[in-house]
Design a protein around this motif. Structure first.
Motif, PDB file in Angstrom:
ATOM      1  N   PRO A  79      53.727  64.342  37.288  1.00  0.00           N
ATOM      2  CA  PRO A  79      52.329  64.352  36.840  1.00  0.00           C
ATOM      3  C   PRO A  79      51.369  63.573  37.733  1.00  0.00           C
ATOM      4  O   PRO A  79      50.175  63.864  37.747  1.00  0.00           O
ATOM      5  N   THR A  80      51.877  62.583  38.484  1.00  0.00           N
ATOM      6  CA  THR A  80      50.953  61.807  39.316  1.00  0.00           C
ATOM      7  C   THR A  80      50.469  62.603  40.532  1.00  0.00           C
ATOM      8  O   THR A  80      49.591  62.143  41.256  1.00  0.00           O
ATOM      9  N   LEU A  81      51.014  63.811  40.742  1.00  0.00           N
ATOM     10  CA  LEU A  81      50.493  64.694  41.786  1.00  0.00           C
ATOM     11  C   LEU A  81      49.177  65.347  41.366  1.00  0.00           C
ATOM     12  O   LEU A  81      48.445  65.875  42.202  1.00  0.00           O
ATOM     13  N   TYR A  82      48.887  65.292  40.063  1.00  0.00           N
ATOM     14  CA  TYR A  82      47.659  65.899  39.539  1.00  0.00           C
ATOM     15  C   TYR A  82      46.493  64.965  39.817  1.00  0.00           C
ATOM     16  O   TYR A  82      46.418  63.855  39.274  1.00  0.00           O
ATOM     17  N   GLU A  83      45.579  65.388  40.689  1.00  0.00           N
ATOM     18  CA  GLU A  83      44.514  64.504  41.167  1.00  0.00           C
ATOM     19  C   GLU A  83      43.655  63.905  40.052  1.00  0.00           C
ATOM     20  O   GLU A  83      43.423  62.700  40.027  1.00  0.00           O
ATOM     21  N   LEU A 128      44.251  63.002  37.123  1.00  0.00           N
ATOM     22  CA  LEU A 128      45.099  62.525  36.034  1.00  0.00           C
ATOM     23  C   LEU A 128      44.392  61.480  35.180  1.00  0.00           C
ATOM     24  O   LEU A 128      44.461  61.513  33.946  1.00  0.00           O
ATOM     25  N   GLY A 129      43.691  60.538  35.823  1.00  0.00           N
ATOM     26  CA  GLY A 129      42.989  59.507  35.070  1.00  0.00           C
ATOM     27  C   GLY A 129      41.941  60.082  34.145  1.00  0.00           C
ATOM     28  O   GLY A 129      41.803  59.649  32.987  1.00  0.00           O
ATOM     29  N   GLU A 130      41.199  61.083  34.639  1.00  0.00           N
ATOM     30  CA  GLU A 130      40.178  61.727  33.816  1.00  0.00           C
ATOM     31  C   GLU A 130      40.801  62.461  32.631  1.00  0.00           C
ATOM     32  O   GLU A 130      40.259  62.459  31.515  1.00  0.00           O
ATOM     33  N   LEU A 131      41.951  63.109  32.872  1.00  0.00           N
ATOM     34  CA  LEU A 131      42.659  63.796  31.785  1.00  0.00           C
ATOM     35  C   LEU A 131      43.081  62.804  30.711  1.00  0.00           C
ATOM     36  O   LEU A 131      42.883  63.039  29.518  1.00  0.00           O
ATOM     37  N   ILE A 132      43.653  61.676  31.135  1.00  0.00           N
ATOM     38  CA  ILE A 132      44.086  60.663  30.177  1.00  0.00           C
ATOM     39  C   ILE A 132      42.886  60.112  29.413  1.00  0.00           C
ATOM     40  O   ILE A 132      42.944  59.914  28.181  1.00  0.00           O
ATOM     41  N   ARG A 133      41.771  59.867  30.114  1.00  0.00           N
ATOM     42  CA  ARG A 133      40.578  59.341  29.449  1.00  0.00           C
ATOM     43  C   ARG A 133      40.067  60.313  28.387  1.00  0.00           C
ATOM     44  O   ARG A 133      39.693  59.912  27.279  1.00  0.00           O
ATOM     45  N   THR A 134      40.071  61.597  28.723  1.00  0.00           N
ATOM     46  CA  THR A 134      39.611  62.606  27.763  1.00  0.00           C
ATOM     47  C   THR A 134      40.489  62.617  26.526  1.00  0.00           C
ATOM     48  O   THR A 134      39.998  62.652  25.388  1.00  0.00           O
ATOM     49  N   LEU A 162      43.929  60.809  20.832  1.00  0.00           N
ATOM     50  CA  LEU A 162      45.321  61.178  21.066  1.00  0.00           C
ATOM     51  C   LEU A 162      46.039  60.047  21.794  1.00  0.00           C
ATOM     52  O   LEU A 162      45.453  59.362  22.624  1.00  0.00           O
ATOM     53  N   THR A 163      47.305  59.865  21.483  1.00  0.00           N
ATOM     54  CA  THR A 163      48.103  58.921  22.253  1.00  0.00           C
ATOM     55  C   THR A 163      48.689  59.668  23.453  1.00  0.00           C
ATOM     56  O   THR A 163      49.117  60.813  23.332  1.00  0.00           O
ATOM     57  N   THR A 164      48.679  59.012  24.597  1.00  0.00           N
ATOM     58  CA  THR A 164      49.125  59.645  25.839  1.00  0.00           C
ATOM     59  C   THR A 164      50.341  58.912  26.391  1.00  0.00           C
ATOM     60  O   THR A 164      50.293  57.706  26.607  1.00  0.00           O
ATOM     61  N   PHE A 165      51.406  59.662  26.613  1.00  0.00           N
ATOM     62  CA  PHE A 165      52.642  59.096  27.142  1.00  0.00           C
ATOM     63  C   PHE A 165      52.894  59.706  28.510  1.00  0.00           C
ATOM     64  O   PHE A 165      53.238  60.885  28.623  1.00  0.00           O
ATOM     65  N   LEU A 166      52.691  58.920  29.547  1.00  0.00           N
ATOM     66  CA  LEU A 166      52.847  59.387  30.924  1.00  0.00           C
ATOM     67  C   LEU A 166      54.248  59.061  31.413  1.00  0.00           C
ATOM     68  O   LEU A 166      54.676  57.909  31.365  1.00  0.00           O
ATOM     69  N   VAL A 167      54.963  60.096  31.887  1.00  0.00           N
ATOM     70  CA  VAL A 167      56.326  59.931  32.394  1.00  0.00           C
ATOM     71  C   VAL A 167      56.324  60.254  33.879  1.00  0.00           C
ATOM     72  O   VAL A 167      55.988  61.363  34.277  1.00  0.00           O
ATOM     73  N   THR A 168      56.712  59.293  34.714  1.00  0.00           N
ATOM     74  CA  THR A 168      56.681  59.481  36.155  1.00  0.00           C
ATOM     75  C   THR A 168      58.025  59.118  36.776  1.00  0.00           C
ATOM     76  O   THR A 168      58.777  58.307  36.224  1.00  0.00           O
ATOM     77  N   ARG A 212      47.444  70.221  14.712  1.00  0.00           N
ATOM     78  CA  ARG A 212      46.568  69.077  14.988  1.00  0.00           C
ATOM     79  C   ARG A 212      47.386  67.971  15.660  1.00  0.00           C
ATOM     80  O   ARG A 212      47.706  66.954  15.042  1.00  0.00           O
ATOM     81  N   PRO A 213      47.786  68.173  16.912  1.00  0.00           N
ATOM     82  CA  PRO A 213      48.647  67.185  17.594  1.00  0.00           C
ATOM     83  C   PRO A 213      47.967  65.829  17.721  1.00  0.00           C
ATOM     84  O   PRO A 213      46.755  65.742  17.926  1.00  0.00           O
ATOM     85  N   LYS A 214      48.775  64.771  17.609  1.00  0.00           N
ATOM     86  CA  LYS A 214      48.286  63.398  17.746  1.00  0.00           C
ATOM     87  C   LYS A 214      48.798  62.739  19.022  1.00  0.00           C
ATOM     88  O   LYS A 214      48.243  61.738  19.457  1.00  0.00           O
ATOM     89  N   HIS A 215      49.872  63.276  19.569  1.00  0.00           N
ATOM     90  CA  HIS A 215      50.515  62.656  20.722  1.00  0.00           C
ATOM     91  C   HIS A 215      50.666  63.673  21.848  1.00  0.00           C
ATOM     92  O   HIS A 215      50.974  64.841  21.606  1.00  0.00           O
ATOM     93  N   VAL A 216      50.457  63.234  23.070  1.00  0.00           N
ATOM     94  CA  VAL A 216      50.572  64.109  24.232  1.00  0.00           C
ATOM     95  C   VAL A 216      51.528  63.468  25.238  1.00  0.00           C
ATOM     96  O   VAL A 216      51.297  62.341  25.688  1.00  0.00           O
ATOM     97  N   ALA A 217      52.602  64.170  25.570  1.00  0.00           N
ATOM     98  CA  ALA A 217      53.526  63.723  26.616  1.00  0.00           C
ATOM     99  C   ALA A 217      53.148  64.411  27.925  1.00  0.00           C
ATOM    100  O   ALA A 217      53.162  65.639  28.013  1.00  0.00           O
ATOM    101  N   ILE A 218      52.774  63.620  28.905  1.00  0.00           N
ATOM    102  CA  ILE A 218      52.388  64.162  30.209  1.00  0.00           C
ATOM    103  C   ILE A 218      53.619  64.070  31.098  1.00  0.00           C
ATOM    104  O   ILE A 218      53.869  63.068  31.766  1.00  0.00           O
ATOM    105  N   SER A 219      54.404  65.156  31.080  1.00  0.00           N
ATOM    106  CA  SER A 219      55.695  65.124  31.773  1.00  0.00           C
ATOM    107  C   SER A 219      56.254  66.537  31.866  1.00  0.00           C
ATOM    108  O   SER A 219      55.576  67.502  31.516  1.00  0.00           O
TER     109      SER A 219
END
Length: 221
Positions: free
Chosen positions: A43-47, A49-55, A61-67, A31-38
């Motif tokens: 990751p910003t190449l993923y068109e 991305l905003g919709e994924l973060i919103r979902t 879930l907490t979202t940590f975006l690394v760019t 049951r993950p609570k945190h998601v690292a997008i990295s």
């Protein structure tokens, strides 16, 4: 989103029956609570991305975006901010950046600096993360301090390069700074920027700096 959770279950396959696995930790991992997008590319190449973060945010879930910061136009047009935004800054000036990061696009240093200039406009906490390699990018704390002072992130995370995974094919054990070296670098940065040492993790060789009195904690309940 369901695909991500299924992939997590596949990663855990086989651990449940292992006698050394902590049952509580196993249940928590399901049951993950945190998601690292990295890690798997920029990751910003993923068109969408905003919709994924919103979902993910919508599911609690907490979202940590690394760019790497080389696509500032993608960040400025994000339809949803992450819980926390990390920008990797592994060089204090352009020539070091080009030698270490080997950018595949033109004007990458200028694009990174454009991203850094945008940090104060984000509502979410922002982080400059610097992975330091002994005898490679640990010089010129004045240069790092200038970038920090100009971009005013919520945090600065100074961490040691670790000789693990594929990086071990490029760099040796002697490239890993000790935690003492990371502490000394962080202290110099603190003196030049006014960011205080807020926390550290000796086992991971990481020091966290901020102008805040306490770190913002997510999902600790």
């Amino acid at each position: 989103m369901q695909g991500i959770l299924k992939a997590q279950d596949r990663i855990l396959t086989g651990y449940k029956a292992h006698p050394k696995v902590n049952p509580q930790k196993y249940r928590e991992a399901q049951r993950p609570k945190h998601v690292a997008i990295s890690l798997a590319g920029e990751p910003t190449l993923y068109e969408p991305l905003g919709e994924l973060i919103r979902t993910m945010n919508g599911r609690g879930l907490t979202t940590f975006l690394v760019t790497n910061g080389t696509l500032p136009e993608k960040l400025v047009n994000l339809s949803e901010e992450p819980t926390q935004l990390y920008v990797s800054v592994c060089a204090p000036k352009e020539d070091t950046f080009n030698r270490i990061c080997r950018p595949q696009i033109g004007g990458a240093w200028e694009k990174l600096n454009e991203t850094l200039s945008m940090l104060p406009s984000f509502r979410c906490p922002t982080v400059i993360r610097s992975t330091l390699v002994r005898n490679l990018n640990m010089q010129d704390t004045d240069g790092y301090a200038k970038l920090v002072s100009e971009s005013e992130p919520t945090y600065v995370e100074v961490k040691a390069y670790m000789h693990v995974g594929y990086s071990g094919l490029r760099l040796g054990f002697d490239s890993m700074p000790s935690h003492r070296e990371i502490q000394e670098f962080a202290q110099q940065l603190s003196e030049k920027t006014g960011y205080r040492v807020l926390d550290e993790a000796p086992d991971s060789r990481v020091v966290l700096l901020s102008k805040r009195e306490k770190p913002i904690r997510f999902g600790s309940g």
